[in-house]
Scaffold this motif. Structure first.
Motif, PDB file in Angstrom:
ATOM      1  N   ASN A 137      -6.139   8.492   7.285  1.00 38.99           N
ATOM      2  CA  ASN A 137      -6.764   9.289   6.224  1.00 38.99           C
ATOM      3  C   ASN A 137      -7.656   8.409   5.363  1.00 38.99           C
ATOM      4  O   ASN A 137      -7.776   8.611   4.150  1.00 38.99           O
ATOM      5  CB  ASN A 137      -5.698   9.970   5.359  1.00 38.99           C
TER       6      ASN A 137
ATOM      7  N   LYS B 168     -13.154  11.426   5.385  1.00 38.46           N
ATOM      8  CA  LYS B 168     -12.222  12.266   6.150  1.00 38.46           C
ATOM      9  C   LYS B 168     -11.392  11.476   7.162  1.00 38.46           C
ATOM     10  O   LYS B 168     -10.771  12.050   8.048  1.00 38.46           O
ATOM     11  CB  LYS B 168     -12.985  13.377   6.865  1.00 38.46           C
TER      12      LYS B 168
ATOM     13  N   SER C 170       0.815  -1.229   0.000  1.00 39.22           N
ATOM     14  CA  SER C 170       0.000   0.000   0.000  1.00 39.22           C
ATOM     15  C   SER C 170       0.840   1.267   0.000  1.00 39.22           C
ATOM     16  O   SER C 170       0.332   2.351  -0.293  1.00 39.22           O
ATOM     17  CB  SER C 170      -0.922   0.013   1.226  1.00 39.22           C
TER      18      SER C 170
ATOM     19  N   THR D 134      -8.569   2.332   3.250  1.00 38.81           N
ATOM     20  CA  THR D 134      -8.104   3.553   2.607  1.00 38.81           C
ATOM     21  C   THR D 134      -8.523   3.509   1.143  1.00 38.81           C
ATOM     22  O   THR D 134      -8.489   2.445   0.512  1.00 38.81           O
ATOM     23  CB  THR D 134      -6.565   3.685   2.707  1.00 38.81           C
ATOM     24  N   ALA D 135      -8.930   4.660   0.617  1.00 36.58           N
ATOM     25  CA  ALA D 135      -9.333   4.713  -0.793  1.00 36.58           C
ATOM     26  C   ALA D 135      -8.181   4.237  -1.675  1.00 36.58           C
ATOM     27  O   ALA D 135      -7.009   4.486  -1.385  1.00 36.58           O
ATOM     28  CB  ALA D 135      -9.739   6.142  -1.163  1.00 36.58           C
TER      29      ALA D 135
ATOM     30  N   ASP E 137      -7.020   5.174  -4.400  1.00 35.83           N
ATOM     31  CA  ASP E 137      -6.173   6.184  -5.039  1.00 35.83           C
ATOM     32  C   ASP E 137      -5.360   6.993  -4.032  1.00 35.83           C
ATOM     33  O   ASP E 137      -4.716   7.969  -4.390  1.00 35.83           O
ATOM     34  CB  ASP E 137      -7.036   7.134  -5.878  1.00 35.83           C
ATOM     35  N   LEU E 138      -5.378   6.571  -2.763  1.00 36.44           N
ATOM     36  CA  LEU E 138      -4.645   7.287  -1.723  1.00 36.44           C
ATOM     37  C   LEU E 138      -3.595   6.384  -1.086  1.00 36.44           C
ATOM     38  O   LEU E 138      -3.784   5.167  -0.979  1.00 36.44           O
ATOM     39  CB  LEU E 138      -5.586   7.787  -0.616  1.00 36.44           C
ATOM     40  N   ARG E 139      -2.513   6.984  -0.647  1.00 38.18           N
ATOM     41  CA  ARG E 139      -1.516   6.266   0.152  1.00 38.18           C
ATOM     42  C   ARG E 139      -1.941   6.386   1.618  1.00 38.18           C
ATOM     43  O   ARG E 139      -2.172   7.505   2.097  1.00 38.18           O
ATOM     44  CB  ARG E 139      -0.137   6.874  -0.058  1.00 38.18           C
TER      45      ARG E 139
ATOM     46  N   GLU F 247      -1.940   7.119   5.330  1.00 38.36           N
ATOM     47  CA  GLU F 247      -1.116   7.901   6.241  1.00 38.36           C
ATOM     48  C   GLU F 247      -1.689   7.734   7.651  1.00 38.36           C
ATOM     49  O   GLU F 247      -2.851   8.083   7.896  1.00 38.36           O
ATOM     50  CB  GLU F 247      -1.097   9.378   5.831  1.00 38.36           C
TER      51      GLU F 247
END
Length: 357
Positions: free
Chosen positions: A292, A344, A231, A266-267, A269-271, A273
């Motif tokens: 996140n 969020k 991820s 986590t989505a 398209d997101l890393r 965090e």
């Protein structure tokens, strides 16, 4: 024809008197007017009754029995003529098996009061509670083992998938093989603990020890290495309080499940965090894990700690992880809170009691 001689009232009273004088369990005779007429010597000790209480309304001395609904129970038995049996707890936290029996005068076909028997079952209730606690602990152990053995298997599967992708250099292969070895070690550890729990019941008892949270976090990070690498998760730590007295496997399970979820939810398209913070508050160590991720709706927040309940069914899981977190923490006298909004991210806070070390 043989004549049957009826016993006089005085003879019946004498027999009743002899019975109450020689009975070794607490017993009372309350008449139809709710007046205390007799009690056995053990009742005098158990409830601090005095001979001068004879003839007094039970209402005037009800505090001695430390059971608020006693009078209502007596009235029900007198009115219905039916036996009442129930387990009661008095205000001094003792438990009794209470039996209220109607006292019938057959020749007059009426109920002239009740005989109440109290059998102290405090020790039995305590034993049952201990057994229930052990059963609950055992069930939690089985859930934890099943969950713990599933996680390294998933990590192995993920690592094999990554290995099969083209374009891996020697360094990447070495890292992936190291992850596989780590997952196999985790599986062997769980299997060894299962065998140990079967053959040596002491091995898997909940023994608290002084732990360094950072060491447990490092252990969890190594276990989650395949997921972290796949991820690209970034994990930051802000550790103000590190030492706590707790059961090692339970603390590890709490951290593993929260971190695993933070990565997993986590989505795409997101890393991921993730920030892990610890601090002291009101004699608790607070472990705060903020991410996140995709977040959790207010409606789903009401049920996420229930067993087999999952907020997002499209994400792989069993619905046991957060249940284990909640159960472990609450059973240890702590609490778990969550703050989240869809899109969020989420912040989970685990409150663990700080104890004298």
């Amino acid at each position: 024809m043989k004549t049957v001689k009826m016993k006089s009232q005085s003879e019946l009273n004498e027999e009743l008197e002899n019975y109450f004088s020689n009975t070794i369990i607490p017993q009372l005779f309350v008449d139809a007017n709710l007046l205390l007429q007799k009690f056995t010597p053990p009742a005098m000790k158990q409830f601090s009754l005095k001979h001068e209480f004879i003839g007094l309304p039970i209402q005037d001395i009800k505090e001695h029995f430390r059971y608020p609904t006693l009078i209502d129970n007596i009235k029900v038995v007198i009115a219905t003529g039916k036996i009442l049996e129930k387990e009661i707890q008095t205000t001094d936290l003792r438990w009794y098996q209470m039996n209220i029996l109607p006292y019938h005068i057959r020749r007059e076909n009426r109920t002239n009061g009740v005989i109440i028997t109290f059998v102290n079952i405090t020790n039995r209730i305590q034993d049952l509670k201990e057994q229930e606690k052990l059963i609950a602990e055992y069930e939690l152990l089985l859930d934890t083992i099943a969950h713990d053995i599933k996680n390294p298997i998933l990590a192995l599967d993920l690592t094999i998938q990554v290995l099969n992708r083209p374009g891996k250099n020697a360094e990447q292969h070495a890292t992936l093989l190291k992850n596989m070895a780590s997952s196999i070690i985790e599986i062997k550890k769980v299997v060894d603990e299962m065998a140990g729990a079967h053959w040596n019941k002491e091995r898997y008892q909940s023994v608290e020890e002084l732990l360094d949270l950072q060491n447990i976090l490092e252990d969890v990070r190594l276990t989650l290495a395949p997921q972290i690498m796949e991820s690209g998760a970034i994990i930051k730590q802000e550790i103000d309080v590190s030492e706590i007295k707790f059961v090692r496997r339970k603390l590890r399970s709490v951290l593993f499940n929260l971190l695993s979820n933070a990565i997993k939810y986590t989505a795409s398209d997101l890393r991921p965090e993730i920030v892990i913070r610890t601090y002291a508050k009101d004699n608790f160590m607070v472990i705060e894990i903020a991410d996140n991720g995709i977040g959790i709706s207010k409606e789903d927040q009401l049920s996420i700690f229930e067993k087999f309940r999952r907020a997002k069914v499209e994400v792989e899981g069993t619905g046991v992880g957060l249940y284990l977190v909640y159960t472990v923490v609450v059973n240890a006298g702590g609490k778990v809170t969550v703050e989240s909004e869809p899109g969020k991210g989420s912040t989970f806070k685990v409150f663990l009691k700080l104890k004298d070390t």
